[in-house]
Write an enzyme that holds these catalytic residues in place. Structure first.
Site, PDB file in Angstrom:
ATOM      1  N   GLY A 234      -2.075   2.185  23.708  1.00  8.40           N
ATOM      2  CA  GLY A 234      -3.258   2.985  23.417  1.00  8.40           C
ATOM      3  C   GLY A 234      -2.694   4.265  23.238  1.00  8.40           C
ATOM      4  O   GLY A 234      -3.588   5.200  23.157  1.00  8.40           O
TER       5      GLY A 234
ATOM      6  N   ASN B 241     -13.833  -0.189  13.857  1.00  5.92           N
ATOM      7  CA  ASN B 241     -13.666  -1.104  14.972  1.00  5.92           C
ATOM      8  C   ASN B 241     -14.205  -0.989  16.390  1.00  5.92           C
ATOM      9  O   ASN B 241     -14.896  -1.839  16.738  1.00  5.92           O
ATOM     10  CB  ASN B 241     -12.109  -1.509  15.034  1.00  5.92           C
ATOM     11  CG  ASN B 241     -11.401  -2.709  14.609  1.00  5.92           C
ATOM     12  OD1 ASN B 241     -12.208  -3.401  13.701  1.00  5.92           O
ATOM     13  ND2 ASN B 241     -10.499  -2.930  15.092  1.00  5.92           N
TER      14      ASN B 241
ATOM     15  N   VAL C 216     -11.604   3.486  13.930  1.00  8.04           N
ATOM     16  CA  VAL C 216     -12.927   3.955  14.424  1.00  8.04           C
ATOM     17  C   VAL C 216     -14.201   3.106  14.170  1.00  8.04           C
ATOM     18  O   VAL C 216     -15.027   2.936  15.241  1.00  8.04           O
ATOM     19  CB  VAL C 216     -13.062   5.325  13.687  1.00  8.04           C
ATOM     20  CG1 VAL C 216     -14.431   5.870  13.687  1.00  8.04           C
ATOM     21  CG2 VAL C 216     -12.180   6.564  13.671  1.00  8.04           C
TER      22      VAL C 216
ATOM     23  N   TYR D   4       0.890  -1.188  -0.013  1.00 11.35           N
ATOM     24  CA  TYR D   4       0.101  -0.029   0.072  1.00 11.35           C
ATOM     25  C   TYR D   4       1.018   1.252  -0.070  1.00 11.35           C
ATOM     26  O   TYR D   4       0.675   2.083  -0.768  1.00 11.35           O
ATOM     27  CB  TYR D   4      -0.892  -0.073   1.412  1.00 11.35           C
ATOM     28  CG  TYR D   4      -1.913   1.113   1.470  1.00 11.35           C
ATOM     29  CD1 TYR D   4      -3.057   1.043   0.362  1.00 11.35           C
ATOM     30  CD2 TYR D   4      -1.873   2.049   2.360  1.00 11.35           C
ATOM     31  CE1 TYR D   4      -4.012   2.131   0.428  1.00 11.35           C
ATOM     32  CE2 TYR D   4      -2.775   3.026   2.325  1.00 11.35           C
ATOM     33  CZ  TYR D   4      -3.724   3.249   1.662  1.00 11.35           C
ATOM     34  OH  TYR D   4      -4.556   4.209   1.599  1.00 11.35           O
TER      35      TYR D   4
ATOM     36  N   PRO E 277       2.593   2.905  12.859  1.00 12.82           N
ATOM     37  CA  PRO E 277       3.109   4.110  13.372  1.00 12.82           C
ATOM     38  C   PRO E 277       2.576   4.707  14.488  1.00 12.82           C
ATOM     39  O   PRO E 277       1.347   4.376  14.923  1.00 12.82           O
ATOM     40  CB  PRO E 277       2.405   5.222  12.127  1.00 12.82           C
ATOM     41  CG  PRO E 277       1.326   4.554  11.418  1.00 12.82           C
ATOM     42  CD  PRO E 277       1.500   3.077  11.647  1.00 12.82           C
TER      43      PRO E 277
HETATM   44  N1  LIG Z   1     -10.438   6.543   4.413  1.00 16.69           N
HETATM   45  C1  LIG Z   1      -9.265   7.057   4.625  1.00 16.69           C
HETATM   46  O1  LIG Z   1      -8.945   7.178   5.921  1.00 16.69           O
HETATM   47  C2  LIG Z   1      -8.071   7.285   3.740  1.00 16.69           C
HETATM   48  C3  LIG Z   1      -6.857   7.644   4.228  1.00 16.69           C
HETATM   49  C4  LIG Z   1      -5.792   7.640   3.236  1.00 16.69           C
HETATM   50  C5  LIG Z   1      -6.179   7.476   1.999  1.00 16.69           C
HETATM   51  N2  LIG Z   1      -7.230   7.159   1.476  1.00 16.69           N
HETATM   52  C6  LIG Z   1      -7.308   6.822   0.032  1.00 16.69           C
HETATM   53  O2  LIG Z   1      -9.040   7.288  -0.578  1.00 16.69           O
HETATM   54  C7  LIG Z   1      -9.246   6.080  -1.344  1.00 16.69           C
HETATM   55  C8  LIG Z   1     -10.527   5.698  -0.884  1.00 16.69           C
HETATM   56  O3  LIG Z   1     -10.530   5.001   0.311  1.00 16.69           O
HETATM   57  P1  LIG Z   1     -11.717   4.596   0.896  1.00 16.69           P
HETATM   58  O4  LIG Z   1     -11.606   4.725   2.519  1.00 16.69           O
HETATM   59  O5  LIG Z   1     -12.800   5.258   0.370  1.00 16.69           O
HETATM   60  O6  LIG Z   1     -11.559   2.907   0.770  1.00 16.69           O
HETATM   61  P2  LIG Z   1     -12.502   2.112   0.174  1.00 16.69           P
HETATM   62  O7  LIG Z   1     -11.896   0.496   0.105  1.00 16.69           O
HETATM   63  O8  LIG Z   1     -13.794   2.140   0.652  1.00 16.69           O
HETATM   64  O9  LIG Z   1     -12.750   2.310  -1.294  1.00 16.69           O
HETATM   65  C9  LIG Z   1     -11.930   2.076  -2.325  1.00 16.69           C
HETATM   66  C10 LIG Z   1     -12.776   1.652  -3.485  1.00 16.69           C
HETATM   67  O10 LIG Z   1     -12.177   1.421  -4.669  1.00 16.69           O
HETATM   68  C11 LIG Z   1     -12.460   0.072  -5.382  1.00 16.69           C
HETATM   69  N3  LIG Z   1     -11.448  -0.555  -5.851  1.00 16.69           N
HETATM   70  C12 LIG Z   1     -10.350  -1.231  -5.260  1.00 16.69           C
HETATM   71  N4  LIG Z   1      -9.482  -1.791  -6.260  1.00 16.69           N
HETATM   72  C13 LIG Z   1     -10.068  -1.555  -7.443  1.00 16.69           C
HETATM   73  C14 LIG Z   1      -9.748  -1.793  -8.734  1.00 16.69           C
HETATM   74  N5  LIG Z   1      -8.432  -2.137  -8.987  1.00 16.69           N
HETATM   75  N6  LIG Z   1     -10.567  -1.096  -9.775  1.00 16.69           N
HETATM   76  C15 LIG Z   1     -11.463  -0.292  -9.520  1.00 16.69           C
HETATM   77  N7  LIG Z   1     -12.066  -0.230  -8.032  1.00 16.69           N
HETATM   78  C16 LIG Z   1     -11.140  -0.660  -7.396  1.00 16.69           C
HETATM   79  C17 LIG Z   1     -13.097  -0.642  -3.968  1.00 16.69           C
HETATM   80  O11 LIG Z   1     -14.078  -1.488  -4.300  1.00 16.69           O
HETATM   81  C18 LIG Z   1     -13.559   0.493  -3.140  1.00 16.69           C
HETATM   82  O12 LIG Z   1     -15.067   0.681  -3.888  1.00 16.69           O
HETATM   83  C19 LIG Z   1      -8.133   5.058  -1.421  1.00 16.69           C
HETATM   84  O13 LIG Z   1      -7.247   5.326  -2.615  1.00 16.69           O
HETATM   85  C20 LIG Z   1      -7.394   5.286  -0.278  1.00 16.69           C
HETATM   86  O14 LIG Z   1      -6.061   4.840  -0.281  1.00 16.69           O
HETATM   87  C21 LIG Z   1      -8.336   6.807   2.093  1.00 16.69           C
END
Ligand SMILES: NC(=O)c1ccc[n+]([C@@H]2O[C@H](COP(=O)([O-])OP(=O)(O)OC[C@H]3O[C@@H](n4cnc5c(N)ncnc54)[C@H](O)[C@@H]3O)[C@@H](O)[C@H]2O)c1
Length: 312
Positions: free
Chosen positions: A206, A189, A187, A144, A273
């Site tokens: 924690g 969890n 959160v 990741y 982290p």
């Molecule tokens: N939520 C957070 O706290 C957070 C923090 C940092 C970064 N992000 C980034 O934001 C983005 C969205 O995160 P999220 O929390 O909504 O996660 P999520 O898992 O709910 O959403 C990711 C979406 O991408 C889709 N997906 C995964 N692989 C795919 C592929 N190969 N082709 C098409 N679709 C695909 C999944 O089905 C899902 O709907 C991600 O890129 C994540 O890395 C989120």
């Protein structure tokens, strides 16, 4: 009328983003392979004539006509991104190449959902965008962290080499309705464990801290970044700088749910982290953005969502 592509649009953040973009009267194309996303997240949008859903994996090329691309596709929780780590790297790297190629062909502006995980286990606190990070390249989280770092590299190479209009957001811990109940994120969890009257699992002592941004604040930041002047590519931190220890979060969840769950302590997972806190001075200056939702208020909304999910 703008045609906007949201990859990962059926996921947690993506579905809220599609909703917000439809309110700006844009045409929204949501592309998702439904790995961690769900049609339920976008069910309320399916009747909207300006909304379209396409099941597609972004590791394969995509040919559509669009003006803007928000590239969010990628599983975001360790349980899901470690399930098939090779596919996770492919999604970040091949996915970025495919979406950047599409942006180049269609002359679309493109935004990458990057992450605070590019900072790894940071020695600098809070993290500014100038910090290069401390990532273990061969650890369990590397698929990741390094995938997202490589995607940033690709975005900036397309920017320099092909003059693409890019935007890179480094997203910090975001929470809210439509997170998955069992995805291991702190959160969701805690809330689910509290609502099920199960013990609340705390990894380590924690005392490690996290900052939690409510989803509507984050989506506002992403849209402001996309709409920012062409010469501003980022990377820019988007997150809530108010820090809480993991124990403090657990106590707030217990208080707001009225749960009698006990706290239990387990060993820290590899490369977890100790501290994560965004420095958002750049976002404040260039986007006029800062979070407005207090943790208690965001938690109340999220708890109400999970309560309704668990009752179904
Ligand atoms: N939520 C957070 O706290 C957070 C923090 C940092 C970064 N992000 C980034 O934001 C983005 C969205 O995160 P999220 O929390 O909504 O996660 P999520 O898992 O709910 O959403 C990711 C979406 O991408 C889709 N997906 C995964 N692989 C795919 C592929 N190969 N082709 C098409 N679709 C695909 C999944 O089905 C899902 O709907 C991600 O890129 C994540 O890395 C989120």
């Amino acid at each position: 009328m703008k045609r906007i592509l949201v990859t990962g649009g059926a996921g947690f953040l993506g579905s809220h983003l599609c909703e917000a973009l439809l309110k700006t009267r844009a045409d929204v194309l949501c592309v998702d392979n439904l790995f961690t996303g769900a049609k339920d997240n976008i069910r309320q949008l399916l009747g909207n004539a300006r909304f379209e859903f396409m099941r597609h994996d972004i590791t394969f090329p995509l040919y559509v006509e669009v003006d803007e691309i928000y590239n969010l596709a990628c599983p975001a929780s360790p349980i899901h991104y470690q399930f098939d780590p090779v596919q996770t790297t492919k999604t970040s790297v091949h996915g970025a190449i495919n979406m950047l190629g599409l942006a180049k062909r269609t002359k679309a502006r493109i935004l990458q959902a990057s992450t605070s995980d590019v900072y790894g286990d940071p020695e600098e606190h809070p993290q500014r965008e100038t910090y290069w990070g401390r990532v273990n390249p061969i650890g369990l989280r590397a698929c990741y962290d390094e995938g997202k770092r490589c995607a940033e590299t690709l975005f900036f190479d397309y920017y320099r080499q092909h003059k693409l209009e890019i935007k890179v957001a480094r997203i910090f811990n975001t929470y809210g309705p439509r997170m998955l109940p069992d995805d291991g994120r702190v959160v969701s969890n805690f809330i689910v464990q509290a609502l099920r009257s199960k013990s609340i699992t705390i990894f380590g002592d924690g005392k490690q801290t996290r900052s939690f941004c409510y989803v509507t604040d984050l989506i506002d930041g992403l849209i402001r970044l996309m709409d920012s002047p062409a010469d501003f590519a980022g990377p820019v931190n988007l997150g809530n700088p108010t820090e809480f220890s993991v124990i403090e979060l657990a106590e707030k969840v217990l208080a707001l749910t009225g749960s009698k769950s006990r706290l239990v302590f387990k060993p820290l997972p590899q490369d977890d982290p100790r501290q994560r806190q965004p420095d958002i001075a750049l976002a404040e200056k260039r986007l006029g953005w800062k979070p407005t939702i207090r943790l208690e208020d965001g938690l109340k909304e999220t708890i109400a969502y999970f309560r309704s999910q668990l009752e179904q």
